[in-house]
Design an enzyme around this catalytic site. Structure first.
Site, short mmCIF file in Angstrom:
data_model
loop_
_atom_site.label_atom_id
_atom_site.label_comp_id
_atom_site.label_asym_id
_atom_site.label_seq_id
_atom_site.Cartn_x
_atom_site.Cartn_y
_atom_site.Cartn_z
N MET A 1 35.70 32.37 3.56
CA MET A 1 35.10 33.40 3.57
C MET A 1 33.95 34.20 3.16
O MET A 1 33.73 32.92 1.86
CB MET A 1 35.70 34.82 3.05
N ASP A 2 32.58 33.86 3.88
CA ASP A 2 31.26 34.57 3.12
C ASP A 2 30.89 34.98 1.80
O ASP A 2 30.75 36.50 2.64
CB ASP A 2 30.27 33.87 3.86
N GLY B 1 34.29 24.55 9.81
CA GLY B 1 34.87 23.85 10.87
C GLY B 1 34.85 25.19 11.13
O GLY B 1 34.68 24.95 12.24
N LEU C 1 16.19 17.83 11.76
CA LEU C 1 15.09 17.64 10.31
C LEU C 1 14.98 19.59 11.09
O LEU C 1 13.33 19.93 10.70
CB LEU C 1 13.78 17.55 11.62
N ASP D 1 26.21 24.46 11.81
CA ASP D 1 27.13 24.16 12.38
C ASP D 1 26.71 24.34 14.12
O ASP D 1 27.86 24.03 14.25
CB ASP D 1 27.66 25.16 11.64
O1 RIB Z 1 27.32 25.25 6.58
C1 RIB Z 1 27.51 27.03 6.59
C2 RIB Z 1 29.04 27.00 6.27
O2 RIB Z 1 28.59 26.16 4.67
C3 RIB Z 1 29.01 28.79 5.38
O3 RIB Z 1 29.72 29.17 6.31
C4 RIB Z 1 29.96 28.80 4.04
O4 RIB Z 1 31.46 29.00 4.25
C5 RIB Z 1 30.14 26.41 3.87
O5 RIB Z 1 31.40 26.10 4.16
#
Ligand code: RIB
Length: 292
Positions: A10-11, A39, A207, A238
């Site tokens: 959870m961010d 992930g 980059l 991601d």
């Molecule tokens: O890459 C971004 C992610 O890094 C975020 O969502 C946070 O949870 C960390 O894992």
């Protein structure tokens, strides 16, 4: 099928105009709570593109765990290998300042993704054409999985973040390694241009809005980025990794896959939150058609 084995967090995002000094208390400008974890973010990026993706991971038995589990299901990520561990869910404390971020992760249930968990779900993982991993789960699990994938000829994309846990011998076990410039220097102790030719078509260095580079065995190739409207860069890497895995699974050439992933990442930074801005296939195709 692509399987992502990795973290689910959870961010907890705090925006601020001024970065606090040691011992100082300041008032931030906003707070948001959003699903994240490298992930889970990469799995959602693949699912948004309509890719078939499974998540192997662990969330806790708290309310964050419930929310994150449901969110992955709603995003059409296969959650058959996602379970709840008897602990708290991983969290990431994210400070957004001047359109950049600083992240502190507390792994919680992510630390329960042990080699035993890989064995438990191996029958499922073994059906994958590609396994995608990062380094927010225990490193012994990453090493164990890399070896099993190699033995079973499953392609692996390893996003070495956070890079300090990367072991140099793993390079032989992966098909693609996707560090950013800082991660590259942490891993190889050298600048990109001096080392990258040792790993042709394997080490892909991101980059930021300049794009990505790799060595094709003859020369350094730069696949240019696309400068989008920047609102929040969290999760751009991601989105890149998820979109790259998707494109490789669809048989794109390396250069085409990187261009596709660059475009997906450039769209993802237009909204706050790691997963909120991740594009659909139609959005990526539309932007690709504009720049071609
Ligand atoms: O890459 C971004 C992610 O890094 C975020 O969502 C946070 O949870 C960390 O894992």
């Amino acid at each position: 099928m692509i399987t992502v084995i990795g973290s689910i967090n959870m961010d907890l995002i705090v925006g601020t105009d001024v970065f606090p000094k040691k011992g100082e208390t300041l008032l931030g400008s906003y707070f948001e709570m959003n699903p994240g974890g490298k992930g889970a973010n990469q799995a959602v990026a693949i699912a948004r593109l309509d890719g078939e993706v499974s998540m192997v991971g662990r969330v806790g038995i708290d309310s964050f765990g419930e929310v994150l589990f449901t969110k992955l299901e709603k995003e059409n990520v296969n959650v058959n290998c996602l379970k709840r561990a008897n602990t708290s869910t991983g969290i990431a404390n994210i400070i957004l300042h001047e359109r950049d971020n600083r992240i502190l992760v507390v792994p919680g249930a992510n630390s329960k993704v042990t080699p035993k968990v890989i064995d438990e779900h191996w029958e499922h993982i073994n059906k994958s054409s590609i396994v995608v991993m990062q380094l927010e789960i225990p490193i012994e699990t990453v090493e164990y999985t890399l070896n099993k994938c190699k033995e079973n000829r499953i392609q692996v994309i390893l996003n070495p973040a956070p890079a300090s846990f990367f072991k140099p011998e793993w390079i032989e076990l992966v098909d693609y390694l996707t560090p950013n410039e800082h991660e590259f220097e942490t891993i190889f102790g050298e600048k990109v241009d001096r080392m990258i030719e040792k790993y042709p078509n394997k080490v892909i260095v991101t980059l930021g809005d300049r794009g990505v580079c790799y060595h094709n065995g003859k020369k350094l190739v730069l696949v240019s980025g696309y400068k989008g409207e920047v609102t929040d860069t969290t999760g751009a890497g991601d989105t890149f990794n998820g979109a790259f895995a998707y494109a490789i699974s669809k048989g794109f050439s390396l250069e085409e896959a990187l261009q596709f992933a660059n475009i997906a990442a450039s769209i993802s930074i237009e909204k706050i939150g790691a997963q909120s801005g991740m594009p659909t296939l139609a959005q990526v195709e539309k932007r690709l058609s504009i720049i071609k």
